[in-house]
Design a protein around this motif. Structure first.
Motif: not given
Length: 443
Positions: A25-30, A87-92
């Motif tokens: 989550n920390g990596l995702f935010s930045t 949701s992380a993958l959809v961002h890409a």
């Protein structure tokens, strides 16, 4: 000591799950802030998208427990981890501001539920004799994982698809230790509530401090990477910048906590918030200073800024009855969440008007206003006698729900049977036999 070893042996898989989850989550935010800079999103749009996470997180702390009650802890954790990973993958796949904003709300909701489940499990597995030590370890895992996550920005190019896959892998991987754990599933989640108006009446400065901490730290965590990029910094510079602030915040909580236990907590809070204002304004005009000096200034800023919320929380708790501590923590967390949602939006608008240094101009102004309100409150109420002050409890601010307060010494003394989560503007405070007068809490 044997009791301590048994507890930590039982919760080790949960702490590992928590650490992996915070790492992702920390990596995702930045990463998102950096990627939006690469995609040349307008700065005000970046602030709005980053603020959406806090909106989702607050909603998750309020409504997530209902889902957990219906389907169980393990099933709920698996479901929310899967949704967060997707949701992380959809961002890409879909690079669109509106889609990303909606996904951030979803991610915030899911992460709040995941932290709720993990914290309730750790709480249920901790005996009363070691809760303080467990909370310290919990806070340490949070900060170390969050700080370490920033270094992952340099592993894979943030402009590509692969780093979003890494985030999804970490979130999904966090399910494995918990799912394989033999720790008994926690019991039912309780629903005691304390009205917001009552919390404000008990501790106006505590509420203002939590809102201010959200306004400051929400803006810094979301817009800090944008600030570094606008200064011409590389991805490595972004990771180092965030790591210095986060680890400084972790280290400084301990001396700041000791000071707040030995002196009038408002005086320590005033010193911290005034220091934040001074450090932020110094950083706003530090374009030409050497890197080492800049790092020292940033470390001082981060150490003080990340101490604001736990000191405000401890101050509010000093005026609470024991049975009110955990129910009130839901309201104080909500206030922090409101500030965290508003912070990136306000800071991004200031940055749009004043340039990248507008981030620290905004923070300096917010901290200055909070310092003035603190001075006013110091004239409106007498200081709490030191012997009546509670114990300062270090608290992480990136991944916590009201359940974490169940591990604090004051909550342990008050209530050992249930976890209070829900927050309600309209719920009436429960009657109590405690005869502590409330007149001192009024204006």
């Amino acid at each position: 000591m044997s009791d301590l070893r048994q507890v930590f042996a039982a919760i080790l898989p949960l702490l590992i799950s928590l650490g992996i989850l915070v790492l992702g989550n920390g990596l995702f935010s930045t990463l998102l802030a950096v990627r939006m800079g690469i995609e040349e999103f307008p700065v005000d749009r970046i602030g709005l998208i980053m603020a959406a996470y806090s909106v989702g997180f607050v909603l998750g702390t309020l409504r997530g427990p209902v889902v957990v009650e219906r389907v169980g802890h393990i099933r709920a954790f698996a479901a929310f981890a899967a949704i967060a990973a997707i949701s992380a993958l959809v961002h890409a796949i879909v690079i669109d501001p509106i889609v990303w904003l909606l996904l951030r709300v979803v991610a915030g909701f899911c992460l709040a539920c995941l932290f709720t489940i993990t914290e309730s499990w750790i709480n249920a597995s901790s005996s009363n004799t070691v809760r303080g030590q467990v909370l310290s370890v919990y806070m340490t895992v949070n900060y170390l994982s969050y700080g370490s996550s920033q270094s992952l920005l340099t592993v894979i190019d943030p402009g590509g698809f692969q780093i979003f896959s890494l985030v999804a892998i970490l979130v999904a991987l966090s399910l494995v230790p918990l799912a394989l754990s033999r720790t008994q599933t926690p019991g039912s989640v309780g629903t005691k509530r304390l009205r917001m108006i009552e919390i404000v009446r008990i501790s106006p400065l505590g509420v203002a401090g939590c809102i201010g901490a959200g306004l400051i730290n929400g803006a810094f965590g979301s817009m800090g990477p944008v600030y570094v990029q606008a200064r011409g910094g590389s991805v490595e510079d972004v990771g180092l910048f965030m790591m210095v602030a986060i680890f400084s915040g972790f280290v400084m909580q301990f001396p700041m906590g000791r000071l707040s236990d030995r002196f009038d907590r408002r005086t320590v809070f005033l010193g911290a918030i005034a220091g934040v204002s001074a450090a932020a304004l110094s950083l706003a005009f530090a374009d030409d200073v050497p890197n080492l000096v800049f790092a020292i200034m940033l470390g001082l800023y981060g150490g003080l800024a990340y101490s604001i919320y736990p000191i405000a929380l401890a101050h509010a708790n000093d005026f609470m009855r024991l049975e009110e501590v955990v129910p009130a923590s839901a309201g104080l967390l909500l206030m922090f969440g409101v500030g965290s949602a508003a912070g990136p939006i306000l800071a991004s608008h200031v940055m749009g008007l004043a340039g990248f240094n507008g981030l620290f101009l905004y923070i300096g102004a917010i901290a200055g206003m909070l310092a003035l309100f603190t001075l006013y409150r110091m004239t409106a109420r007498q200081a709490k006698p030191l012997e009546e002050q509670g114990v300062f409890v270090p608290m992480p601010q990136t991944a916590t729900t009201p359940i974490a307060m169940e591990l604090s010494p004051r909550a342990e003394a008050a209530n050992e049977d249930s976890v209070q989560l829900a927050f309600d503007f309209d719920a009436a405070p429960e009657a109590t036999s405690d005869a502590t007068p409330r007149a001192e809490a009024a204006e």
